[in-house]
Design a protein around this motif. Structure first.
Motif, short mmCIF file in Angstrom:
data_model
loop_
_atom_site.label_atom_id
_atom_site.label_comp_id
_atom_site.label_asym_id
_atom_site.label_seq_id
_atom_site.Cartn_x
_atom_site.Cartn_y
_atom_site.Cartn_z
N GLN B 79 0.84 -1.19 0.00
CA GLN B 79 0.00 0.00 0.00
C GLN B 79 0.88 1.25 0.00
N PRO B 80 0.31 2.39 -0.40
CA PRO B 80 1.13 3.62 -0.38
C PRO B 80 1.35 4.13 1.04
N VAL B 81 2.17 3.41 1.79
CA VAL B 81 2.50 3.80 3.16
C VAL B 81 4.00 3.56 3.32
N PRO B 82 4.75 4.52 3.90
CA PRO B 82 6.18 4.28 4.07
C PRO B 82 6.45 3.13 5.05
N TRP B 87 6.38 -0.14 10.48
CA TRP B 87 7.17 -0.75 11.56
C TRP B 87 6.87 -0.08 12.90
N LEU B 88 6.87 1.25 12.91
CA LEU B 88 6.61 1.97 14.16
C LEU B 88 5.19 1.71 14.65
N LYS B 249 16.85 -2.00 9.72
CA LYS B 249 16.90 -3.34 9.12
C LYS B 249 15.63 -3.61 8.31
N PHE B 250 14.48 -3.27 8.88
CA PHE B 250 13.21 -3.57 8.24
C PHE B 250 13.07 -2.83 6.92
N VAL B 251 13.45 -1.55 6.92
CA VAL B 251 13.28 -0.73 5.71
C VAL B 251 14.11 -1.30 4.56
#
Lengths: 236, 255
Positions: B79-82, B87-88, B249-251
């Motif tokens: 989806q268009p979400v950073p 994660w946060l 790490k996740f990004v």
């Protein structure tokens, strides 16, 4: 709409994509096929930003996808296996995505009507059957009127009626000049739906042809025979 | 981000494990206070149980929830979400739900039975430990793609902070028994959030008088406002550093 140049990606020692180049525009319905582990999913996930490529570039609507997320507004994605938070209701999942996307354009709820989703909105995701979950995934993919649709094994798990409805919807979207990319192993299902075949093998695109020219070149009557013919000719 | 947190939080709060965790904490806290006449002794018992249970449940639950949400996370990423927001939001929802379970299950009974600053310190320690071990659970998840290995890593992290670290400290303490190591011990305790919470709370109790010379040195540091500020800052760093590490790490991770 999508342009991929020299895309490479390896997972450890395994090279999943080897300098793949690929281009697609609106009105096309592409069948992305190939044996298991040929890199189809990696290619699609790279377009969606889930896999970070080692080399090469991807542009969607002339914008580089690297480090960007806005471009995903124009993409609808239907995963092969959809799993949602078990305690959320269908209605909550849809509300959440509508909230997240903040789309200005009107929502496309044709599929929701066709699947009679409105009667199921209060059901929790954990209680649904696999087929119903697939229907939810399909509704989500089409809900926001995306100009690009990426469908990973869309009809796996759907009953014949539902898969017929989805097929009709896909045909409507092609007529609206949308770009649709489908991966599937069931070639007979793609017949009459797709207008271009992209065949991947060991991280490379082996052939990429319009439907008609493929059938004409191989001298067969349908898609399945044509693809099998080429696979045999290449010794796969 | 708030929207995403709201939806995920509702999902986690309805989870049976979280409800069972809350009831367990409530049963332990109420049970101890009802059996013990002296509330200060009761707090000590509860402290020892909480320092064991909170890290264990927080780290294992968050690791399992994240692995079970793998496909859902993929959907969110499409989806268009950073990625940062996703994660946060997951962290805030997990930390929020487990902190809420702790506050209702253990926090309210502690406030009713124990009075004054000690009760508030217990609650602060419980919430901080929840946050820290949720983050450590996320670190375990982001480090390993395999579910079994990731949960194994989470358990190992818990064993390290709850048991192994103390054993190593004890060993060092005996080795250097002839040297003045008290100041060094204060530094060492910063390296383990569980110990940090334990010392902070113990020194708010009368039992700290029984800890001898080390206790006096600890009291000199942890008893002052400056010492408390430093320890709380250390606990906050224990949340922030692993959180930013896992976020980074996740990004960059392939899903």
């Amino acid at each position: 709409m999508i342009k991929i140049t020299d895309l490479s990606k390896s997972f450890g020692r395994l090279q999943a994509l080897k300098q793949v180049s690929f281009e697609a525009t609106g009105g096309q319905c592409i069948a992305l096929i190939g044996p298991n582990g040929c890199g189809k999913t990696t290619l699609l996930k790279s377009v969606l930003g889930m896999v970070k490529p080692d080399k090469g570039t991807i542009t969607v609507n002339d914008k580089l996808v690297e480090r960007d997320w806005q471009y995903r507004r124009s993409i609808g994605y239907m995963p092969q296996i959809g799993r949602y938070p078990q305690n959320m209701k269908i209605g909550q999942v849809l509300d959440m995505l509508i909230d997240l996307r903040q789309s200005q354009a009107p929502l496309d709820d044709e599929l929701m009507t066709a699947f009679k989703m409105k009667d199921l909105l209060h059901k929790r995701m954990g209680t649904l059957s696999g087929g119903t979950v697939q229907k939810v995934s399909a509704c989500i993919a089409f809900l926001f009127n995306p100009s690009i649709l990426i469908l990973d094994e869309p009809t796996a798990g759907l009953d014949p009626v539902a898969s017929g409805i989805l097929r009709e919807k896909i045909q409507e979207e092609i007529a609206r000049n949308r770009l649709i990319i489908i991966t599937s192993h069931i070639l007979s299902e793609m017949d009459g739906l797709v207008n271009r075949i992209t065949y991947m093998h060991e991280g490379k695109i082996l052939f990429d042809k319009e439907n008609q020219s493929l059938i004409k070149d191989t001298g067969t009557s349908n898609l399945m025979d044509a693809v099998i013919g080429i696979m045999k000719a290449n010794g796969i | 981000m708030n929207k995403l947190v709201r939806y995920i939080l509702i999902d986690i709060i309805r989870n049976r494990i979280v409800i069972a965790y809350m009831i367990l904490l409530a049963a332990i806290t109420l049970g101890v206070f009802c059996l013990e006449d002296n509330p200060a002794k009761g707090v000590l018992t509860i402290l020892n149980i909480d320092l064991f249970i909170i890290p264990l449940v927080s780290i294992i639950f968050s690791a399992i929830y994240m692995y079970n949400s793998a496909e859902f996370i993929e959907l969110l990423v499409s989806q268009p979400v950073p990625g940062k927001t996703i994660w946060l939001s997951l962290f805030l929802s997990l930390a929020g739900a487990l902190s809420l379970a702790f506050l209702i299950g253990a926090g309210i009974p502690i406030l009713i039975f124990a009075h004054g600053i000690l009760a508030w310190f217990m609650i602060l320690a419980g919430v901080m430990l929840t946050l820290i071990f949720v983050v450590l659970g996320l670190v375990a998840v982001v480090k390993t793609a395999d579910k079994a290995r990731g949960i194994g890593l989470a358990i190992l992290l818990w064993v390290y902070f709850s048991i192994l670290f103390d054993a190593v400290v004890l060993f060092l303490l005996f080795q250097f028994a002839n040297y003045p190591v008290e100041k060094a011990m204060i530094c060492l305790s910063m390296l383990n959030p569980v110990d940090l919470c334990r010392i902070m709370i113990l020194l708010k109790m009368d039992v700290s008088a029984l800890m001898g010379y080390s206790g006096a040195v600890f009291q000199d540091f942890f008893g002052t406002n400056f010492g408390i500020l430093i320890s709380v800052a250390a606990l906050v760093l224990w949340v922030l550093i692993p959180l930013f590490y896992s976020l980074k790490k996740f990004v960059n991770k392939d899903l």
